[in-house]
Design an enzyme around this catalytic site. Structure first.
Site, PDB file in Angstrom:
ATOM      1  N   ALA A  61       0.850  -1.186   0.000  1.00 18.79           N
ATOM      2  CA  ALA A  61       0.000   0.000   0.000  1.00 18.79           C
ATOM      3  C   ALA A  61       0.886   1.237   0.000  1.00 18.79           C
ATOM      4  CB  ALA A  61      -0.874  -0.010   1.245  1.00 18.79           C
ATOM      5  N   GLY A 102       0.862  -5.083   1.044  1.00 18.98           N
ATOM      6  CA  GLY A 102      -0.263  -5.129   0.118  1.00 18.98           C
ATOM      7  C   GLY A 102       0.106  -5.744  -1.217  1.00 18.98           C
ATOM      8  N   GLU A 105      -0.297  -9.306  -0.672  1.00 17.98           N
ATOM      9  CA  GLU A 105      -1.737  -9.555  -0.487  1.00 17.98           C
ATOM     10  C   GLU A 105      -2.463  -9.558  -1.831  1.00 17.98           C
ATOM     11  OE1 GLU A 105      -2.018  -6.353   2.525  1.00 17.98           O
ATOM     12  OE2 GLU A 105      -3.092  -7.830   3.729  1.00 17.98           O
ATOM     13  N   GLU A 125       4.163  -5.165   7.501  1.00 21.79           N
ATOM     14  CA  GLU A 125       3.331  -4.098   8.071  1.00 21.79           C
ATOM     15  C   GLU A 125       3.615  -3.824   9.541  1.00 21.79           C
ATOM     16  OE1 GLU A 125       2.341  -6.317   5.871  1.00 21.79           O
ATOM     17  OE2 GLU A 125       0.804  -5.500   4.532  1.00 21.79           O
TER      18      GLU A 125
END
Ligand code: 3H9
Length: 693
Positions: A61, A102, A105, A125
């Site tokens: 992200a 992310g 993910e 994270e």
């Protein structure tokens, strides 16, 4: 455009093109979703491959977006991942390089994954004070097993894809052409037809999940202490044994809570602050750094030896100079001893020790430094001594050699003026032990060449240091601030506190070490010498005499077996000293002060706000370019608690109005003149501003 779409042989290729690391910001998320829709609608497309351009598949992200409206704007990452998972055409993730957070993910939402063996993958994270918030805590355990996933998620460690070869995570691992392998798999999948595998439908199998989680929770609680994220990671991973949607909801709630936490904001501040520190406004890509292949170090004492080790570790040959053969011998023996200690701990092989020692050349003659590209001096802190060294260097160093001083307080411009080449001179202030401490203050003199600073910044990275640039002022950034902190610590003793109370309060706040334990470790005679100099240079600045009285007893700290505390042979523990306690109380009486009970809260405020106030002055004078530079100095060199983000960030979280109000209260007390607030602080406090805007 941060995603690129094209169709090759019936395969739609979605390429993330958002440099530097294909962060999944709003624009990129939209791009992926739009590409996906296009591929679904295009009758000629049979399958979809998603990959990354450049050096990453995706770094995750976009962290810069957090706490901004864009972070929660649709399509969010969970929406994009659900769309991949529900695609009616097979989706293959082609992990060409780094897939973190992310990014991984996203790949877990694809039906198939092909990866380069060496690609770094992980869910880091937790290092930013959050947890994977796009299904990672639910899908990774399904793909690699509960225990392995928990370890990776709680530690945030990245591993190569091939490390996970035995798990279900990757359908194929390849040496080179990831895209070709992904194409092949995509064609095969399209030929076979639906249904396509979805990680969410897999089950987490473990013979004793509850027992394992309870055990993990205990271990994590013991080490996570001031960081809430690791335990939330455990909770979320534990939920992966439940139905997928339930686990996802638990993860989502924890993510929302953590992303808003001060600890996470502090960690993100540190992440960006560290990277921003190496960027200097007027040093762009147009500045060509000088080439450094040979280093000279002057002084084989503790600092010179530690500094040399940094370069040796990076494979750079070092010639180390001393004036006396015995000192040179001693220095060499210490370096060898340090390396052998590392070898004993299994951190180096015997061959590596020899390799490093082989790169080290001892000398007693300046003539052996004539071919060095960089010469760092680590001699005694005295202008006379520095002058002798720099005049010698000016005479022998080759043209273009960088001449660096490891001074911790002296005027780098004055040192540069000892040479006829001030453009080649800068300060490189290492922190002790220099081979261990991450911080390196680079002191830019008035005439330091831009290419010299650019070279030093690059070299710092090469030797694994966190470099922060400082202008020339006594104490630069770190030591200048710590002096105000030490002054407050001294005044607190005069007013009623004892060293052990001050240290306990500071350590409870999170400092690695309180001011008095730190003094005992560094040597109290250093501060004593500085105060003697100050008495001549700045007679108006007051200090508590307590520290001088302790030094007058020969109590310099651990090295003399006694300082603010008592020490026992073979034991580094600090024992409160009745002698020092009596001395402190007597000194208060001599000053006519009525000793009072001082709260821990007051101790912490006075210690930390004194740093903040001096930091504000450093900022407004331009000695530090940005508040985050000051925070990085304190996080990497002074044991400031990471979860509080550094003194300037901490002041922002307290609110500058509140900080100023407290300072004004202290200004009416004992030695209140020390609390002259920095104009920048007043201005920001009154306008509702922040140091780290
Ligand atoms: C996440 O994914 C949350 C999700 O679970 C849930 C969402 C709902 N964003 O380190 P470098 C920049 S959280 C924005 O010097 P390297 C970095 O600031 C994220 N920017 O290079 C720098 O910019 P600049 C989980 C990012 O090659 C430049 O890239 N992911 C991001 O030594 C180069 O960085 C992570 O925690 C990002 N995600 O290392 C990964 N990542 O040039 C964090 C990097 O302007 N990143 N930048 O200074 C890293 O670990 C390293 O940067 C990486 C590259 C290994 C990727």
């Amino acid at each position: 455009m941060t995603t690129h779409y094209d169709v090759r042989d019936g395969i739609a290729v979605l390429t993330l093109t958002n440099p530097p690391v294909n962060g999944l910001g709003l624009g990129t998320r939209r791009g992926v979703l739009e590409g996906l829709s296009r591929a679904q609608d295009d009758g000629t497309v049979r399958a979809i491959v998603i990959t990354g351009a450049g050096r990453a598949f995706s770094g995750g992200a976009d962290i810069r977006e957090f706490n901004s409206p864009a972070a929660n704007q649709e399509p969010t990452l969970p929406t994009v991942i659900a769309a991949l998972e529900n695609s009616t055409k097979p989706v293959v993730a082609a992990i060409n390089a780094t897939a973190l957070g992310g990014g991984l993910e996203l790949a877990l939402g694809a039906h198939y994954r092909v990866a380069a063996r060496k690609a770094q993958v992980g869910l880091p994270e937790v290092k930013l004070g959050i947890l994977p918030g796009a299904g990672g805590t639910q899908r990774l355990p399904r793909a690699i097993g509960l225990e392995l996933a928990l370890n990776l998620i709680v530690s945030g460690t990245a591993v190569t894809a091939e490390t996970l070869a035995a798990t279900r995570l990757f359908d194929r691992l390849v040496e080179t052409d990831v895209l070709a392998a992904a194409f092949e798999l995509a064609q095969t999948a399209a030929n076979q037809g639906a249904p396509y595998p979805r990680v969410r439908d897999w089950r987490v199998k473990h013979p004793n999940a509850d027992g394992f989680i309870a055990f993990a929770r205990m271990g994590v609680a013991a080490v996570a202490k001031n960081f809430p994220a690791p335990l939330k990671c455990v909770d979320a991973v534990a939920a992966s044994v439940k139905p997928f949607e339930i686990g996802l909801a638990i993860e989502r709630a924890a993510f929302s809570e953590l992303v808003a936490s001060t600890e996470s904001k502090a960690l993100r501040h540190a992440f960006f602050g560290e990277r921003a520190a190496s960027k200097v406004a007027d040093i762009g890509d147009d500045i060509t750094p000088r080439t450094i292949v040979k280093v000279g170090v002057i002084g084989a004492g503790t600092m010179g030896g530690g500094i040399s080790m940094n370069f040796l570790n990076a494979g750079l040959p070092v010639t180390i100079l001393e004036s006396q053969p015995e000192a040179l011998e001693r220095g060499l023996a210490t370096i060898r001893k340090n390396y052998e200690a590392s070898a004993k701990r299994g951190k180096l092989s015997a061959a590596q020790v020899e390799q490093r020692m082989h790169l080290l050349t001892p000398t007693l003659s300046y003539a052996d430094l004539t071919d060095a590209d960089l010469i760092v001096e680590a001699v005694f802190e005295d202008y006379g001594v520095k002058q002798a060294v720099f005049e010698q260097l000016d005479a022998i160093a080759k043209p273009g050699a960088i001449l660096a001083s490891n001074t911790s307080t002296l005027d780098v411009n004055r040192i540069a003026a000892f040479t006829k080449r001030p453009q080649d001179v800068l300060g490189t202030h290492f922190f002790s032990p220099a081979n261990v401490m991450k911080l390196l203050e680079l002191v830019r003199g008035a005439e330091t060449g831009k290419d010299v600073l650019a070279t030093a910044l690059g070299l710092a990275k090469k030797i694994g240091k966190t470099a922060v640039v400082s202008g020339v002022r006594d104490g630069f950034i770190g030591n200048r601030m710590i002096e105000q902190y030490s002054r407050q610590a001294g005044f607190l003793l005069e007013e009623g506190a004892l060293p052990q109370q001050v240290d306990r309060a500071a350590e409870k706040f999170g400092f690695a070490m309180g001011p008095f334990r730190m003094g005992d470790l560094a040597g109290n005679d250093i501060g004593w010498a500085i105060r003697k100099r100050r008495a001549i240079e700045q007679p108006d600045v007051t200090y508590s005499k307590t520290a001088d009285l302790v030094c007058e007893l020969g109590r310099y700290g651990q090295k003399t077996g006694a300082g603010w505390y008592d020490y026992k042979a073979g034991d580094r523990a600090a024992y409160p000293s009745p002698v020092v306690d009596v001395l402190i109380v007597q000194h208060s009486q001599d000053l006519g002060l009525h000793r009072r009970t001082i709260s821990d809260a007051e101790i912490v405020e006075r210690l930390v706000y004194s740093l903040v106030n001096e930091g504000a002055k450093i900022l407004e004078e331009g000695i530090a370019a940005k508040a985050s530079d000051i925070d990085i100095v304190y996080l990497s060199g002074y044991g400031f608690p990471l979860w509080r983000g550094g003194p300037m960030f901490y002041a922002d979280t307290v609110g500058l109005y509140n900080v100023l109000r407290a300072m004004r209260r202290y200004a009416t007390g004992h030695q209140g003149a020390a609390w002259q607030p920095a104009p920048l602080l007043v201005q920001l406090a009154e306008s509702g501003g922040q140091f780290n805007a």
